[in-house]
Design an enzyme around this catalytic site. Structure first.
Site, mmCIF file in Angstrom:
data_model
loop_
_atom_site.group_PDB
_atom_site.id
_atom_site.type_symbol
_atom_site.label_atom_id
_atom_site.label_comp_id
_atom_site.label_asym_id
_atom_site.label_seq_id
_atom_site.Cartn_x
_atom_site.Cartn_y
_atom_site.Cartn_z
ATOM 1 N N VAL A 1 0.841 3.579 2.234
ATOM 2 C CA VAL A 1 1.492 3.844 3.367
ATOM 3 C C VAL A 1 2.530 3.025 4.384
ATOM 4 O O VAL A 1 3.745 3.112 4.561
ATOM 5 C CB VAL A 1 1.216 3.769 4.792
ATOM 6 C CG1 VAL A 1 1.897 4.135 6.329
ATOM 7 C CG2 VAL A 1 -0.285 5.360 4.714
ATOM 8 N N TYR B 1 -15.137 4.631 8.320
ATOM 9 C CA TYR B 1 -13.894 3.374 7.916
ATOM 10 C C TYR B 1 -13.229 4.472 9.499
ATOM 11 O O TYR B 1 -12.679 3.639 9.717
ATOM 12 C CB TYR B 1 -13.318 4.748 7.224
ATOM 13 C CG TYR B 1 -11.573 5.231 7.541
ATOM 14 C CD1 TYR B 1 -10.701 4.208 7.227
ATOM 15 C CD2 TYR B 1 -11.018 6.495 7.912
ATOM 16 C CE1 TYR B 1 -9.415 4.083 7.348
ATOM 17 C CE2 TYR B 1 -9.639 6.375 7.653
ATOM 18 C CZ TYR B 1 -8.774 5.358 7.725
ATOM 19 O OH TYR B 1 -7.690 5.102 7.589
ATOM 20 N N ASP C 1 -7.103 9.662 12.200
ATOM 21 C CA ASP C 1 -7.804 10.518 13.103
ATOM 22 C C ASP C 1 -9.345 10.868 12.791
ATOM 23 O O ASP C 1 -9.200 11.409 13.593
ATOM 24 C CB ASP C 1 -6.560 12.213 12.360
ATOM 25 C CG ASP C 1 -6.269 12.418 11.026
ATOM 26 O OD1 ASP C 1 -7.522 11.381 10.433
ATOM 27 O OD2 ASP C 1 -6.001 13.315 10.134
ATOM 28 N N GLY D 1 1.037 -1.620 0.154
ATOM 29 C CA GLY D 1 0.002 -0.356 -0.092
ATOM 30 C C GLY D 1 1.324 1.255 -0.058
ATOM 31 O O GLY D 1 1.946 1.451 -0.057
HETATM 32 N N1 LIG Z 1 -2.601 7.763 3.536
HETATM 33 C C1 LIG Z 1 -2.811 7.722 4.443
HETATM 34 O O1 LIG Z 1 -3.415 9.608 4.162
HETATM 35 C C2 LIG Z 1 -3.281 7.274 5.993
HETATM 36 C C3 LIG Z 1 -4.124 8.776 6.911
HETATM 37 C C4 LIG Z 1 -4.240 7.706 8.198
HETATM 38 C C5 LIG Z 1 -4.290 6.175 8.493
HETATM 39 N N2 LIG Z 1 -3.566 5.427 7.441
HETATM 40 C C6 LIG Z 1 -3.718 4.462 7.675
HETATM 41 O O2 LIG Z 1 -2.546 3.557 7.261
HETATM 42 C C7 LIG Z 1 -2.616 2.080 7.224
HETATM 43 C C8 LIG Z 1 -2.878 2.548 5.276
HETATM 44 O O3 LIG Z 1 -3.148 3.042 5.042
HETATM 45 P P1 LIG Z 1 -3.017 3.788 2.633
HETATM 46 O O4 LIG Z 1 -3.333 5.062 3.061
HETATM 47 O O5 LIG Z 1 -1.633 3.304 2.967
HETATM 48 O O6 LIG Z 1 -3.998 1.984 1.915
HETATM 49 P P2 LIG Z 1 -3.565 1.411 0.723
HETATM 50 O O7 LIG Z 1 -3.097 2.449 -0.304
HETATM 51 O O8 LIG Z 1 -5.354 1.404 -0.013
HETATM 52 O O9 LIG Z 1 -3.424 0.234 0.727
HETATM 53 C C9 LIG Z 1 -3.761 -0.641 1.996
HETATM 54 C C10 LIG Z 1 -2.985 -1.303 1.965
HETATM 55 O O10 LIG Z 1 -4.258 -2.549 2.425
HETATM 56 C C11 LIG Z 1 -4.130 -4.266 1.850
HETATM 57 N N3 LIG Z 1 -5.252 -4.800 1.555
HETATM 58 C C12 LIG Z 1 -6.344 -4.407 1.294
HETATM 59 N N4 LIG Z 1 -7.446 -5.511 1.515
HETATM 60 C C13 LIG Z 1 -6.439 -6.597 2.053
HETATM 61 C C14 LIG Z 1 -6.859 -7.717 1.483
HETATM 62 N N5 LIG Z 1 -8.125 -8.434 1.514
HETATM 63 N N6 LIG Z 1 -5.750 -8.841 2.266
HETATM 64 C C15 LIG Z 1 -5.042 -8.514 2.597
HETATM 65 N N7 LIG Z 1 -4.596 -6.927 2.782
HETATM 66 C C16 LIG Z 1 -5.465 -6.301 2.028
HETATM 67 C C17 LIG Z 1 -3.957 -3.750 0.139
HETATM 68 O O11 LIG Z 1 -3.056 -4.283 -0.100
HETATM 69 P P3 LIG Z 1 -3.028 -4.011 -2.039
HETATM 70 O O12 LIG Z 1 -3.117 -2.639 -3.196
HETATM 71 O O13 LIG Z 1 -2.154 -4.848 -2.748
HETATM 72 O O14 LIG Z 1 -4.299 -4.626 -2.469
HETATM 73 C C18 LIG Z 1 -2.174 -2.652 1.038
HETATM 74 O O15 LIG Z 1 -1.135 -3.246 1.182
HETATM 75 C C19 LIG Z 1 -4.516 1.926 7.288
HETATM 76 O O16 LIG Z 1 -4.413 1.321 8.238
HETATM 77 C C20 LIG Z 1 -4.903 3.189 6.862
HETATM 78 O O17 LIG Z 1 -6.258 2.983 8.014
HETATM 79 C C21 LIG Z 1 -3.330 5.810 6.205
#
Ligand SMILES: NC(=O)c1ccc[n+]([C@@H]2O[C@H](COP(=O)([O-])OP(=O)(O)OC[C@H]3O[C@@H](n4cnc5c(N)ncnc54)[C@H](OP(=O)(O)O)[C@@H]3O)[C@@H](O)[C@H]2O)c1
Length: 296
Positions: free
Chosen positions: A29, A146, A124, A27
């Site tokens: 992050v 969410y 947040d 992903g």
């Molecule tokens: N991005 C932000 O601004 C932000 C802010 C605050 C907190 N966060 C937290 O940071 C974390 C990552 O967020 P992100 O922005 O990196 O999200 P992202 O880019 O959508 O990545 C999500 C990850 O989860 C994996 N995933 C999704 N469905 C899955 C499943 N069924 N089985 C196994 N893996 C699965 C995806 O794998 P594939 O891509 O290979 O499908 C990807 O590695 C989350 O916990 C989020 O709440 C993010």
């Protein structure tokens, strides 16, 4: 206690650092964390649909495999996987619970009795955005699906004790493979809200910060130094990278599908002094990294 803050009958041998399972390394992050952690530690990273070099495939819904992998002798299980797009969670609350809450239950069951620590990345969005700033002591009151799933996952983990929740704000920057942030600036026009305020954090700063905090337990906030509107953030990134998009100021939700968003999310910590870099510093680094939006 082991070196990562978990009660243990044994002390991990001095050496290159913790053995880490990074769930969601494919992903945005998780990719940023992988870039920092993989060269420094023994890390196993997972992907679900976006294969990337060195990562192993794992679907969070395959509970047997998730539990077996988690129980494979890691010191830290960093959980950065799940359903993250707010609109997707709002449209399918059952799926959001299945991907954001249930896996935490499975992980805690698998890790119970071991010295491994679970580090959950939270958001947040567990807050309603009505206060000028939020510290770890502030009560949560999520306004969207969410945020509710993240709060439920936090509750599970905190009830157990000995684990760590790290709440992050909006993350910006360029990931090694998934680029959900820059993808928002990929169309000819980029609508950006002037009525949403955030303290966004720069992706490359998260890995080093996490490595300084992962010996802690309970809840920690890691926020960005500067407080800006979404419009200001997007405009400054567009200018810094000279992206071929026009950032357009908008107020309020622009589409039916858009879900409720807290108006002001500024994460601050009373438990440590770390803050992400100032926007100017982060944008200078992002510009030096390369130009153009990545893939989503
Ligand atoms: N991005 C932000 O601004 C932000 C802010 C605050 C907190 N966060 C937290 O940071 C974390 C990552 O967020 P992100 O922005 O990196 O999200 P992202 O880019 O959508 O990545 C999500 C990850 O989860 C994996 N995933 C999704 N469905 C899955 C499943 N069924 N089985 C196994 N893996 C699965 C995806 O794998 P594939 O891509 O290979 O499908 C990807 O590695 C989350 O916990 C989020 O709440 C993010």
């Amino acid at each position: 206690m082991n070196r990562y803050g978990r009660p243990s009958g044994w002390e991990a041998p001095a050496g290159p650092g913790p053995r880490i399972l990074l769930l969601g390394a494919s992903g945005f992050v998780g990719g940023g964390l992988w870039s920092h952690l993989a060269p420094r530690h023994a890390v196993v990273g997972t992907y679900a649909t976006r294969a990337a070099p060195g990562l192993v495939r794992l679907d969070l819904r395959d509970e047997t495999r998730l539990a077996a992998l988690a129980a494979d002798g890691f010191d830290l299980v960093v959980h950065a996987a799940g359903l993250v797009p707010l609109e997707a969670a709002e449209a399918d609350p059952a799926l959001a619970r299945l991907l954001n809450v249930r896996p935490v239950e499975v992980l805690l069951d698998a890790l119970r009795g071991s010295a491994a620590k679970l580090v959950l990345l939270s958001s947040d969005n567990v807050f309603d955005g009505t206060r000028p700033r939020y510290t770890e002591a502030d009560p949560r009151s999520p306004v969207n699906v969410y945020g509710r799933t993240k709060a439920a996952a936090e509750d599970l983990l905190l009830a157990e004790g000995g684990h760590l929740v790290v709440r992050l704000p909006l993350v910006f920057g360029r990931g090694p493979w998934a680029n959900t942030f820059l993808a928002r600036l990929a169309a000819p026009t980029t609508p950006a809200r002037t009525d949403l305020v955030c303290a966004p954090v720069y992706l490359p700063s998260i890995g080093p910060a996490l490595a300084r905090l992962w010996h802690r337990t309970g809840v920690l906030h890691y926020g960005g130094a500067d407080v800006v509107t979404r419009f200001e953030l997007m405009s400054r990134v567009q200018r810094a990278l000279d992206l071929p998009t026009r950032v357009v100021p908008v107020r309020g939700p622009q589409a039916h599908a858009e879900c409720p968003r807290p108006p002001r999310l500024v994460l601050r910590s009373t438990r440590h002094r770390l803050l992400g870099p100032a926007l100017d510093t982060a944008l200078a680094h992002l510009t030096a990294q390369g130009r153009g939006p990545g893939t989503s």
